[in-house]
Design an enzyme around this catalytic site. Structure first.
Site, PDB file in Angstrom:
ATOM      1  N   THR A  83       0.875  -1.184   0.000  1.00 14.90           N
ATOM      2  CA  THR A  83       0.000   0.000   0.000  1.00 14.90           C
ATOM      3  C   THR A  83       0.910   1.231   0.000  1.00 14.90           C
ATOM      4  OG1 THR A  83      -0.130  -0.300   2.412  1.00 14.90           O
ATOM      5  CG2 THR A  83      -2.046  -0.965   1.130  1.00 14.90           C
ATOM      6  N   LEU A 235      14.552   2.150  21.578  1.00 17.21           N
ATOM      7  CA  LEU A 235      15.226   3.305  22.171  1.00 17.21           C
ATOM      8  C   LEU A 235      16.688   3.294  21.747  1.00 17.21           C
ATOM      9  CD1 LEU A 235      13.802   3.544  25.820  1.00 17.21           C
ATOM     10  CD2 LEU A 235      13.378   5.084  23.912  1.00 17.21           C
ATOM     11  N   ALA A 237      19.454   4.792  19.584  1.00 20.25           N
ATOM     12  CA  ALA A 237      19.742   5.965  18.749  1.00 20.25           C
ATOM     13  C   ALA A 237      20.551   5.555  17.530  1.00 20.25           C
ATOM     14  CB  ALA A 237      20.518   6.991  19.573  1.00 20.25           C
ATOM     15  N   CYS A 245       7.940   0.641   6.121  1.00 14.13           N
ATOM     16  CA  CYS A 245       6.726   0.901   6.920  1.00 14.13           C
ATOM     17  C   CYS A 245       6.690   2.260   7.608  1.00 14.13           C
ATOM     18  CB  CYS A 245       6.552  -0.194   7.958  1.00 14.13           C
ATOM     19  SG  CYS A 245       6.183  -1.777   7.217  1.00 14.13           S
ATOM     20  N   ARG A 312      14.751  -0.270   0.989  1.00 16.87           N
ATOM     21  CA  ARG A 312      13.713   0.754   0.880  1.00 16.87           C
ATOM     22  C   ARG A 312      13.867   1.772   2.018  1.00 16.87           C
ATOM     23  NH1 ARG A 312       8.461  -2.877   0.310  1.00 16.87           N
ATOM     24  NH2 ARG A 312       9.763  -4.265   1.551  1.00 16.87           N
TER      25      ARG A 312
HETATM   26  C1  UDX Z   1       8.246  -2.167  11.299  1.00 12.84           C
HETATM   27  C2  UDX Z   1       7.461  -2.511  12.586  1.00 12.84           C
HETATM   28  O1  UDX Z   1       8.376  -2.721  13.670  1.00 12.84           O
HETATM   29  C3  UDX Z   1       6.582  -3.712  12.381  1.00 12.84           C
HETATM   30  O2  UDX Z   1       5.800  -3.942  13.547  1.00 12.84           O
HETATM   31  C4  UDX Z   1       5.676  -3.409  11.206  1.00 12.84           C
HETATM   32  O3  UDX Z   1       4.771  -4.374  10.998  1.00 12.84           O
HETATM   33  C5  UDX Z   1       6.503  -3.155   9.964  1.00 12.84           C
HETATM   34  O4  UDX Z   1       7.361  -2.036  10.217  1.00 12.84           O
HETATM   35  P1  UDX Z   1      10.465  -2.997  10.099  1.00 12.84           P
HETATM   36  O5  UDX Z   1      10.249  -1.820   9.200  1.00 12.84           O
HETATM   37  O6  UDX Z   1      10.760  -4.313   9.495  1.00 12.84           O
HETATM   38  O7  UDX Z   1       9.192  -3.214  11.060  1.00 12.84           O
HETATM   39  O8  UDX Z   1      11.709  -2.658  11.046  1.00 12.84           O
HETATM   40  P2  UDX Z   1      11.926  -2.116  12.524  1.00 12.84           P
HETATM   41  O9  UDX Z   1      12.716  -3.094  13.270  1.00 12.84           O
HETATM   42  O10 UDX Z   1      10.670  -1.665  13.139  1.00 12.84           O
HETATM   43  O11 UDX Z   1      12.867  -0.845  12.258  1.00 12.84           O
HETATM   44  C6  UDX Z   1      12.410   0.287  11.521  1.00 12.84           C
HETATM   45  C7  UDX Z   1      13.502   1.336  11.453  1.00 12.84           C
HETATM   46  O12 UDX Z   1      13.726   1.926  12.727  1.00 12.84           O
HETATM   47  C8  UDX Z   1      14.861   0.805  11.002  1.00 12.84           C
HETATM   48  O13 UDX Z   1      15.459   1.746  10.137  1.00 12.84           O
HETATM   49  C9  UDX Z   1      15.663   0.671  12.295  1.00 12.84           C
HETATM   50  O14 UDX Z   1      17.035   0.755  12.104  1.00 12.84           O
HETATM   51  C10 UDX Z   1      15.110   1.856  13.071  1.00 12.84           C
HETATM   52  N1  UDX Z   1      15.210   1.697  14.518  1.00 12.84           N
HETATM   53  C11 UDX Z   1      14.510   0.715  15.152  1.00 12.84           C
HETATM   54  C12 UDX Z   1      16.016   2.568  15.246  1.00 12.84           C
HETATM   55  O15 UDX Z   1      16.661   3.462  14.698  1.00 12.84           O
HETATM   56  N2  UDX Z   1      16.080   2.419  16.600  1.00 12.84           N
HETATM   57  C13 UDX Z   1      15.382   1.464  17.261  1.00 12.84           C
HETATM   58  O16 UDX Z   1      15.491   1.410  18.508  1.00 12.84           O
HETATM   59  C14 UDX Z   1      14.580   0.576  16.508  1.00 12.84           C
END
Ligand code: UDX
Length: 404
Positions: A83, A235, A237, A245, A312
């Site tokens: 989507t 949490l 950084a 997403c 992405r």
């Molecule tokens: C996310 C959601 O977590 C999941 O529940 C949803 O269904 C799909 O989108 P995803 O995009 O696979 O999952 O990755 P995620 O682990 O959530 O990380 C997203 C982004 O945030 C990444 O770029 C990651 O590096 C960043 N991140 C995550 C941080 O910078 N710090 C964190 O503490 C956690």
């Protein structure tokens, strides 16, 4: 149960493999003939830990095809198509075309929407197809998608006549929220937005730490996270959030809310800060290295996070572009991503580092925490994901580390 899964991306493939491994008869359908061919030849088109094994082990319950007629055999048809945002708004075209394919083939089937869709979408799909539509959003993270699907924190199911879907996921033993379609749809956006806010929040605290001697955002995060009301996850950084997403969903829910006269100012602020962050980090690297102009810079990590090949909305790629605007000569290494036209990629991490004056860690791959100390000697190191042990290396800047 006989289940059709429409859309075999990260979400659809993982859902198909997990449901097949639970003894369901699963048929995975995708319009992409090449993807189906590759799956039929045993080649998994994406990198997701444990997925290949899961698919192999469940092969007797799992078929792949580009022929939508197979929908007729199923009781439930899961929609797992993308989507995307178009001009900042959710574009439903793939969901609607999948719904139409289902409608043409069965009058009894129940549609289950797993794709992330705004409140009101299930109702709309039900109106156009005349079928029962259940909302069952996913909360799986790439990189740990199999375990997130098998052992989720909760299963959210929205709509009427949800019994079959409840039965399907009962093996997870997770708490089940059975609610309206609209609540289920909103739970997904509210959750992703909240997590995005959490990440932008800790990144701002990291900025603050960098100005206060003897502070370290990692320790502050531990201290905060032990409070059950806050929680320790998300949490960390770093460069900010990327992926398929968070960037898309936060923008979609903000413009959806705005249309309804509600300003999600907190979410908008998290988005703006996340966008600004890459420019700020590039400027810090430039300033602290006394200009990157003409210097060779090695960026470690290209995927949007570790344990995936997904680029992405990769923060690394954005950072590389910014650094190039400052005149840096950027090369990169990633444990999995090795074929991007726009980036000069080295096959070997040590070589990549050796060729550079400045080294930046930009994705939290565990391989990077094992870097040989000697290779980094004399290099200006910017640990933007805090994967290196500060006492082992001479680090010019570690995100959120106010050591100087
Ligand atoms: C996310 C959601 O977590 C999941 O529940 C949803 O269904 C799909 O989108 P995803 O995009 O696979 O999952 O990755 P995620 O682990 O959530 O990380 C997203 C982004 O945030 C990444 O770029 C990651 O590096 C960043 N991140 C995550 C941080 O910078 N710090 C964190 O503490 C956690």
């Amino acid at each position: 149960m006989k289940i059709a899964i429409i859309g075999l991306g990260y979400v659809g493939l993982v859902t198909a493999a997990v449901l097949a491994s639970q003894g369901n008869q699963v048929i995975g359908i995708d319009i992409d003939k090449k993807k189906i061919e590759s799956l039929l030849n045993g080649n998994i088109p994406i990198f997701e830990p444990g997925l290949e094994e899961k698919i192999k082990c469940s092969a007797s319950n799992l078929e792949f095809t580009d022929n939508f007629d197979h929908i007729r055999d199923a009781t439930l048809a899961y929609i797992c198509v993308p989507t995307p945002n178009f001009n900042g708004k959710m574009d439903l075209k793939y969901v609607l075309s999948a719904s139409e394919e289902i409608r043409k083939r069965s009058k009894e089937i129940t549609i289950v929407i797993k794709s992330t869709v705004l409140p009101g979408t299930a109702k709309k799909v039900s109106e156009v197809t005349g079928l029962t539509v259940i909302s069952n959003p996913e909360f799986t993270r790439e990189g740990s998608a199999i375990s997130d699907t098998e052992k989720p924190d909760r299963v959210v199911i929205g709509g009427f006549s949800t019994k079959l879907v409840q039965q399907l996921w009962s093996f997870t033993k997770a708490p089940m929220i059975v609610t309206s379609n609209e609540n289920a749809e909103l739970i997904k956006y509210a959750s992703n937005s909240f997590l995005a806010v959490k990440i932008s929040f800790i990144n701002q605290i990291a900025d603050l730490c960098e100005t206060i001697p003897n502070t370290d955002v990692n320790e502050v995060a531990i201290g905060m996270g032990l409070d059950k009301r806050i929680g320790k996850d998300f949490l960390k950084a770093g460069l900010g959030y990327g992926g398929s997403c968070f960037p898309k969903d936060t923008v979609a829910i903000s413009s959806y809310a705005q249309e309804r006269g509600v300003e999600l100012t907190i979410v908008k602020s998290a988005i703006n800060y996340n966008d600004q962050r890459i420019r700020d980090l590039a400027r810090k690297v430039n300033d602290l290295s006394d200009s990157v102009n003409g210097k060779s810079v090695c960026v470690l990590g290209l995927s949007f996070k570790d344990n995936t090949d997904d680029i992405r909305e990769s923060r690394s790629l954005l950072l590389m572009k910014e650094l190039e605007m400052y005149g840096a000569k950027v090369i990169a290494y990633d444990p999995i991503v090795n074929n991007l036209k726009s980036v000069k990629i080295c096959k070997n991490m040590d070589e990549c580092i050796k060729k550079s004056e400045i080294v930046i860690t930009s994705t939290e791959w565990s391989e990077f925490s094992q870097i040989n100390k000697d290779i980094l000697k004399g290099k200006m190191v910017f640990d933007l994901r805090r994967v290196l042990e500060p006492k082992d290396f001479k680090i010019v800047m570690g995100v959120g580390n106010g050591k100087n």
